[in-house]
Design a protein around this motif. Sequence first.
Motif, mmCIF file in Angstrom:
data_model
loop_
_atom_site.group_PDB
_atom_site.id
_atom_site.type_symbol
_atom_site.label_atom_id
_atom_site.label_comp_id
_atom_site.label_asym_id
_atom_site.label_seq_id
_atom_site.Cartn_x
_atom_site.Cartn_y
_atom_site.Cartn_z
ATOM 1 N N ALA A 65 -42.356 -0.719 -24.146
ATOM 2 C CA ALA A 65 -41.030 -0.294 -24.248
ATOM 3 C C ALA A 65 -41.066 1.124 -24.967
ATOM 4 C CB ALA A 65 -39.863 -0.894 -24.862
ATOM 5 N N VAL A 66 -40.729 2.253 -24.145
ATOM 6 C CA VAL A 66 -40.578 3.362 -24.722
ATOM 7 C C VAL A 66 -39.198 4.112 -24.336
ATOM 8 C CG1 VAL A 66 -43.035 4.261 -24.158
ATOM 9 C CG2 VAL A 66 -41.363 4.607 -22.483
ATOM 10 N N ALA A 67 -38.686 5.041 -25.306
ATOM 11 C CA ALA A 67 -37.322 5.405 -25.197
ATOM 12 C C ALA A 67 -37.024 6.752 -25.607
ATOM 13 C CB ALA A 67 -36.525 4.422 -26.002
ATOM 14 N N SER A 68 -36.072 7.392 -24.826
ATOM 15 C CA SER A 68 -35.782 8.803 -25.495
ATOM 16 C C SER A 68 -34.555 9.063 -25.371
ATOM 17 C CB SER A 68 -36.647 10.026 -24.734
ATOM 18 O OG SER A 68 -36.063 9.961 -23.598
ATOM 19 N N THR B 27 -29.466 6.789 -24.547
ATOM 20 C CA THR B 27 -30.998 6.541 -25.023
ATOM 21 C C THR B 27 -31.311 5.654 -23.780
ATOM 22 O OG1 THR B 27 -29.980 6.130 -27.265
ATOM 23 C CG2 THR B 27 -32.245 5.059 -26.579
ATOM 24 N N GLN B 28 -32.423 6.275 -23.150
ATOM 25 C CA GLN B 28 -33.096 5.704 -21.749
ATOM 26 C C GLN B 28 -34.163 4.917 -22.466
ATOM 27 O OE1 GLN B 28 -33.405 9.190 -19.702
ATOM 28 N NE2 GLN B 28 -31.221 9.446 -18.999
ATOM 29 N N ILE B 29 -34.164 3.711 -22.147
ATOM 30 C CA ILE B 29 -35.254 2.722 -22.479
ATOM 31 C C ILE B 29 -35.904 2.031 -21.150
ATOM 32 C CG2 ILE B 29 -35.780 0.602 -23.627
ATOM 33 C CD1 ILE B 29 -33.153 0.689 -25.375
ATOM 34 N N LEU B 30 -37.459 2.295 -20.998
ATOM 35 C CA LEU B 30 -38.064 2.010 -19.985
ATOM 36 C C LEU B 30 -38.890 1.104 -20.352
ATOM 37 C CD1 LEU B 30 -38.818 2.388 -16.839
ATOM 38 C CD2 LEU B 30 -40.374 4.027 -17.443
ATOM 39 N N TYR B 31 -38.912 -0.302 -19.660
ATOM 40 C CA TYR B 31 -39.859 -1.349 -20.159
ATOM 41 C C TYR B 31 -40.877 -1.379 -18.897
ATOM 42 C CZ TYR B 31 -36.930 -3.421 -23.814
ATOM 43 O OH TYR B 31 -36.099 -3.539 -24.971
#
Lengths: 32, 162, 303
Positions: A12-15, A25-29
């Motif tokens: 998971a990364v987020a920015s 806060t956009q979180i991409l799995y």
Amino acid sequence: LATTSIRHNVLAVASVSRYSSKYVTQILYTPL
Amino acid sequence: VGVADSRIAILPSSLPQYHLAYMQTHGVAMSKKLSPVSVKKSKIRWHFGIRSRSYPLDVVSEIYRALKNLGAEWARHRNDDLWTINVRWRNEAPNDQGEMVAELLKMRIQLYQLEQNNYLVDFKFDGFENKGAAKRRHDDTFSAYPFLRFATKLILELAVSS
Amino acid sequence: ALQSIREFLQSKTSYDVLPVSFKIVMLDTKLTLKGTLLTLLQNGIISAPLWDSNQSRFAGLLSSQDFMNVAQYLIDRPEKAEEINTITLDQLAEIESTIGARQIETSRIHPFKSLYETCQHIVESKAHRVPLIDTDPETGREIVVSVLTQYRVLRFVALNCKETQDLKIPIKDLNLATRENLHTATMDTQLADVVGAFSKYGVSCVPIVDENNKLLNVYEAYDVMTLIKGNGFSDFSLSIGKALMRRPQDFEGVITCSEHDSVAHIMETIRRSRVLRLCMVDEEGKLLGLVTLVDILNYIMFG
């Protein structure tokens, strides 16, 4: 960039960015 | 609202403890396979960037290797700063008309020292470099997903190569 | 009161419902169903927008309904049970068309459209939630800003419209609840039959009654997801009574109401606590019908 430790083969990364006058806060799995 | 005259309530027989007792009276005892699943939302621990205990120059060379494997470009670093890498990555994807459109995504990678032998690599979105495109009008409606996707590819490349 | 609430919905945008700071979980379509399930449960959500990294675009809104369709697909094909570990989200469309189920939701709306217009999308959509999507002016890329659910809209109305207190007509006079063709089950019903109701009829909850039609519990699509997490797709021969023993301990209980309650009472309850639906029962606790959030939203929007 924010990251979490890889679990169940998933990373998971987020920015945080501004959307108009609010903060999203956009979180991409993603699979490994 | 005259909440007093409301009949809205919780159904007692639907509470988990009540149901387990109900099943017990019907001869079904709790067992490993028949016990509550724990879906406790394990606290997700977020880190800033990714951590490394390797020697700083090794970290940086690993990053250059991963960038090369992903076909990214980078500006020559300044002599007084080995620890910042300005990257440009060509992301191709179809637009609404289905034509493949390339966008040049820019990212700044920086190595920080947290303490002795404990380093941190941060990835920072640095906008798109589109020749001739209108100067960014709204700096508050940009899609982070291409950046998140490139960061993911980079982290996976580093994870695999290390 | 209805008229002023509608004017309120027309005067606000979906963006106004969003808190000052919020998060949006996106799932890459290359995730396996197993990885997806663990990610959803870890975040305490049952639905999330999908991101197709190759196309760099939004790829639909995953909901518990899609998991029910996969469960039905694997119940019909027990030999494929292990596929949960390898099926990826971009194969969902193929699975859903194999069993003739409604495809993954792709409707969307711009965050600055009126809340009234967004509610129309919510009422019509499969999972009663709609992604708010904007476009990056420079790259043309989509930005999935958030997902607005019927619960969050009703809670926004309950918190901001005092007129909800004037909606005092008893729900029995509004013909609001679903009374006919209710899919119910007993504690001895096989779980596979209940999953069939979820998948075939698109319901997200089945009331559990005894031989006198007295309401004992409900079984929800979310229960199936936690069961899959615990046991994989193997235990659909369980009775509902036993399957309910797998329910997490933090389940807050089924909310019931009577036909004398009003929408004002229901909105007051939504204002105070997390309500997903209400089971309407008579004085003896016998099931009369179901009041879902979309029934409430329909009433507020269209009367």
